[in-house]
Design a protein around this motif. Structure first.
Motif, mmCIF file in Angstrom:
data_model
loop_
_atom_site.group_PDB
_atom_site.id
_atom_site.type_symbol
_atom_site.label_atom_id
_atom_site.label_comp_id
_atom_site.label_asym_id
_atom_site.label_seq_id
_atom_site.Cartn_x
_atom_site.Cartn_y
_atom_site.Cartn_z
ATOM 1 N N GLU A 1 0.977 -44.874 -22.809
ATOM 2 C CA GLU A 1 0.633 -43.765 -21.925
ATOM 3 C C GLU A 1 0.266 -44.251 -20.539
ATOM 4 O O GLU A 1 -0.279 -45.344 -20.385
ATOM 5 C CB GLU A 1 -0.597 -43.038 -22.454
ATOM 6 C CG GLU A 1 -0.414 -42.425 -23.789
ATOM 7 C CD GLU A 1 -1.698 -41.751 -24.245
ATOM 8 O OE1 GLU A 1 -1.664 -40.537 -24.438
ATOM 9 O OE2 GLU A 1 -2.717 -42.448 -24.387
ATOM 10 N N VAL B 1 0.155 -40.609 -29.451
ATOM 11 C CA VAL B 1 0.029 -42.050 -29.307
ATOM 12 C C VAL B 1 -1.070 -42.528 -30.250
ATOM 13 O O VAL B 1 -2.116 -41.894 -30.344
ATOM 14 C CB VAL B 1 -0.349 -42.417 -27.857
ATOM 15 C CG1 VAL B 1 -0.662 -43.897 -27.736
ATOM 16 C CG2 VAL B 1 0.772 -42.030 -26.916
ATOM 17 N N PRO C 1 5.524 -41.553 -29.291
ATOM 18 C CA PRO C 1 5.124 -42.008 -27.951
ATOM 19 C C PRO C 1 4.269 -43.260 -28.087
ATOM 20 O O PRO C 1 3.559 -43.421 -29.079
ATOM 21 C CB PRO C 1 4.304 -40.840 -27.418
ATOM 22 C CG PRO C 1 3.902 -40.042 -28.617
ATOM 23 C CD PRO C 1 4.963 -40.253 -29.635
ATOM 24 N N CYS D 1 4.319 -40.409 -21.141
ATOM 25 C CA CYS D 1 4.980 -41.591 -21.708
ATOM 26 C C CYS D 1 6.443 -41.550 -21.288
ATOM 27 O O CYS D 1 7.039 -40.470 -21.256
ATOM 28 C CB CYS D 1 4.951 -41.548 -23.235
ATOM 29 S SG CYS D 1 3.377 -41.959 -23.973
#
Ligand SMILES: O=C(O)CCC(=O)C(=O)O
Ligand SMILES: [Fe+2]
Length: 712
Positions: A666, A522, A663, A687
């Motif tokens: 989160e 991420v 991703p 995720c």
């Protein structure tokens, strides 16, 4: 594992050679390729034995479910007796003889075979059928079976089944398709969808709405011009009803004024540009309302996320509402409206909604364009039996092709955004109206894209509370914007689709893929990555090359393969364990051998031969078996994570997924309280991602036959 290590395997420094093992490379009796074959053979054999044992253990537990059977690391067979025990022993023998011939070496009592009883004690703990997992919540069989098949083909070196998969051109074209699909998805994310549409069938029997959630009774229109008394027409036309006769409809049409259109600041009348009749809302009323059929909610899901930013929408929980603007009639043989962009009536107007009432006509397609893409709403075929609708953003250019026969009667609405409460998706949208639909369909219809089948993984682009307690209820129903678009496109093409959480490990969710530009993490701008590490992370570094593998290469000693245990949730049904042939393949796919990566990196650094497409180089991702709420656990404080996982956050380690996006949002998946030397709280994030199963090319016929219709 640091970023660098995962890419270039450790170099010479990682090659720790003990004095005893200093054998010159020239004297090696095996190559790393031999080694790989051997590791494959040993692992496959072990997985087969384990799958046989798992079923045996399961049967033992059925005979005597008492917990005390297993004490001091051993099963007490004295507590089992009777003929059933003999039966299952025979079954175990038969299974082993079939899958691993020679393993039992003709022993008369299989429970005297030491290597078998040793494994039996090891497997005891991992063989449980969890009773709290609902089968339908589990990672679907379609996902697992597709990946198992793929994985088996890889490690058995059998790429023949996919005649072209190994060729460089085929790989290039696959990569290109992935890149294009990724670009499309990303484009979808930034612009969201610019239009969507659907239809509502007319049902004759009207009743409470819940009985006909997707159907509408005939639509009534009441109109009155000047001081005349109101008249009524009911659509569609019907022979048995006076107010549904062609004469009444004709009366309505002649009551319309010629429609003008805006050119610059002016309102102009130009029949070569627009040939239509119109009624203003002060002169008519209708029994139809788009909110009744969930049309507005669908538009909210698809079009709203592209307006004003997702956060703004979420914080203010905005809604779309529709204001009736005009009734338009385009009649054959020459009614039309050439390309134009609607004039917004106010700052908060975001688009238009066109609802086509049930009356027969031919021609009259509505074409909606945005950034070089076009969607064709061809309503003529369903014009007599359905109400059809389309919504689009204000900045979309659109036109109505010539109506060649009949009367195309539409209600137009201005769409505004306002603050409002949350809503639920009604699946009345037609995915075929979505611009991405045609492209994905073409991709799947032509050979060359995942011909052997595969699983696409796409991280959700919007944030959902995917690990809250209402999670399982909210997804996939609550998907929005490009997520609902992709989900419904895949679903309507007949693919199996599922939303599942993906677990991170030290911030990494999926393998890096430089070709597709994926980092697998991420993007956390400016944020210092400070994720607590705790014992037993993905154990690729656990086994030392020199101790474990070098003796095999150098001295031809028996190989000690030390795979990390499979990452697999407890089986969710008896059948899962009973199907031994599938189970050993599942075990095989979900186990990793860190030392093979070391061996390959060693070979690479020394210029020795190795398999470039080794399946041991393929990394997987940890996919949660279902969406589940966040939890804090004290379970197994000192245990490696992979051993704790089945108890706190059951997941599968799955290689072979074709990941297309990074991703994005989160959420905390679970936290583990650790005491030990350093008390603390280790938190793992997850995720949500959408998974779509693409069947092998030769099994895509159903997809071609149903031509993408059907939806569910
Ligand atoms: O009737 C239609 O399909 C759309 C009409 C239109 O584009 C308009 O009224 O601006
Ligand atoms: Fe328009």
């Amino acid at each position: 594992m640091s970023d660098d290590e995962s890419d270039h395997f450790s170099n010479e420094q990682g090659w720790r050679m003990d004095e005893d093992d200093k054998i010159p490379i020239e004297e090696y009796s095996h190559t790393v390729i031999d080694l790989e074959d051997e590791v494959n053979r040993v692992m496959t054999e072990e997985c087969k034995v384990d799958a046989c044992l798992d079923w045996f253990i399961y049967c033992l537990k059925e005979i005597n479910p008492d917990d005390n059977l297993y004490m001091y690391g051993q099963i007490n067979f004295e507590l089992f007796s009777g003929s059933r025990l003999e039966e299952i022993k025979e079954e175990l023998r038969a299974n082993l003889n079939r899958l691993v011939p020679g393993y039992l070496d003709g022993a008369s009592d299989i429970l005297e075979v030491e290597k078998l009883t040793e494994r039996l004690n090891v497997r005891w703990r991992s063989t449980q059928v969890s009773n709290n997992t609902k089968k339908q919540d589990d990672v679907s069989g379609a996902i697992l079976d597709t990946l198992i098949e793929k994985h088996c083909r890889r490690h058995s070196g059998d790429l023949k089944a996919s005649s072209t998969a190994g060729l460089p051109e085929a790989q290039d074209s696959f990569l290109n398709s992935c890149l294009q699909l990724k670009t499309f998805i990303e484009g979808e994310r930034t612009t969201a969808s610019y239009t969507c549409g659907g239809c509502i069938p007319i049902v004759q029997a009207t009743g409470p709405l819940d009985k006909h959630p997707r159907g509408s009774g005939p639509v009534n229109i009441f109109w009155s011009i000047g001081n005349s008394s109101a008249r009524r027409v009911s659509l569609p036309l019907r022979a048995d009803a006076e107010d549904a006769s062609p004469a009444v409809l004709q009366h309505l049409i002649t009551s319309c004024d010629p429609a003008s259109f805006g050119r610059g600041q002016e309102d102009v009348m130009d029949l070569s540009y627009r040939k239509a009749g119109k009624l203003d809302p002060e002169n008519f009323a209708t029994s139809f309302h788009p909110a009744t059929f969930g049309i507005l909610e669908t538009i909210e899901k698809v079009l709203l996320p592209g307006i004003g930013g997702e956060t703004a929408n979420r914080l203010r929980s905005r809604k779309i509402y529709a204001e009736l603007y005009k009734m338009n009639v385009y009649s054959g043989p020459s009614g039309l409206f050439r390309s134009h962009v609607d004039t917004p009536r106010s700052q908060s107007q975001i688009g238009s909604l066109v609802v086509c009432l049930p009356a027969r006509f031919k021609g009259g397609s509505l074409l909606v364009r945005h950034q070089g893409r076009e969607v064709d709403f061809d309503w003529a075929p369903g014009s007599e039996t359905t109400i059809q609708w389309a919504a689009f953003y204000s900045d979309c250019e659109h036109e109505i092709k010539t109506v060649t026969e009949g009367d195309r009667i539409t209600l137009t609405y201005n769409l505004y955004v306002s603050d409002g409460a949350d809503s639920v998706l009604h699946s009345i949208m037609d995915p075929k109206s979505l611009p991405l639909y045609g492209w994905v369909k073409d991709l799947l219809m032509k050979p060359g894209f995942l011909d052997d089948g595969g699983v696409l993984g796409i991280f959700c682009s919007h944030a959902y509370p995917h690990s809250s307690s209402s999670t399982t209820h909210d997804l996939p129903r609550g998907l929005k914007g490009s997520d609902v678009v992709l989900y419904s496109i895949f679903q309507s093409l007949g693919l199996h689709v599922q939303v599942l959480p993906v677990l991170e490990n030290n911030g990494r969710y999926i393998p890096k893929d430089p070709k597709l530009g994926l980092k697998g993490k991420v993007d956390r701008e400016g944020e210092i990555e400070r994720r607590s590490r705790y014992t037993g992370e993905w154990g690729d570094d656990e086994y030392e090359f020199a101790d474990e593998i070098q003796p095999y290469l150098a001295k031809d000693e028996p190989l000690l393969v030390n795979p990390s245990n499979e990452v697999l949730p407890q089986a969710s049904s008896r059948e899962d364990i009973a199907d031994i042939d599938r189970r050993w393949r599942l075990l095989r796919m979900t186990r990793r051998v860190g030392s093979m990566k070391k061996a390959i990196s060693f070979a690479r650094s020394k210029g020795l031969p190795y398999k470039e497409d080794s399946c041991f180089l393929e990394e997987g991702a940890q996919i949660g078996s279902c969406l589940r709420p966040y939890e804090t656990t004290e379970w197994g404080q000192e245990m490696p994570l992979d051993e704790v996982l089945p108890h706190v956050w059951p997941a599968y380690y799955l290689p072979g997924i074709t990941w297309l996006t990074e991703p994005k949002h989160e959420e905390m998946a679970f936290s583990q309280i650790t005491y030990g030397n350093q008390a603390g709280l280790g938190t793992r994030y997850s995720c949500a991602a959408i998974f779509a199963v693409v069947p092998p090319w030769d099994r895509r016929t159903t997809l071609r036959e149903n031509n993408g219709s059907g939806g569910k």
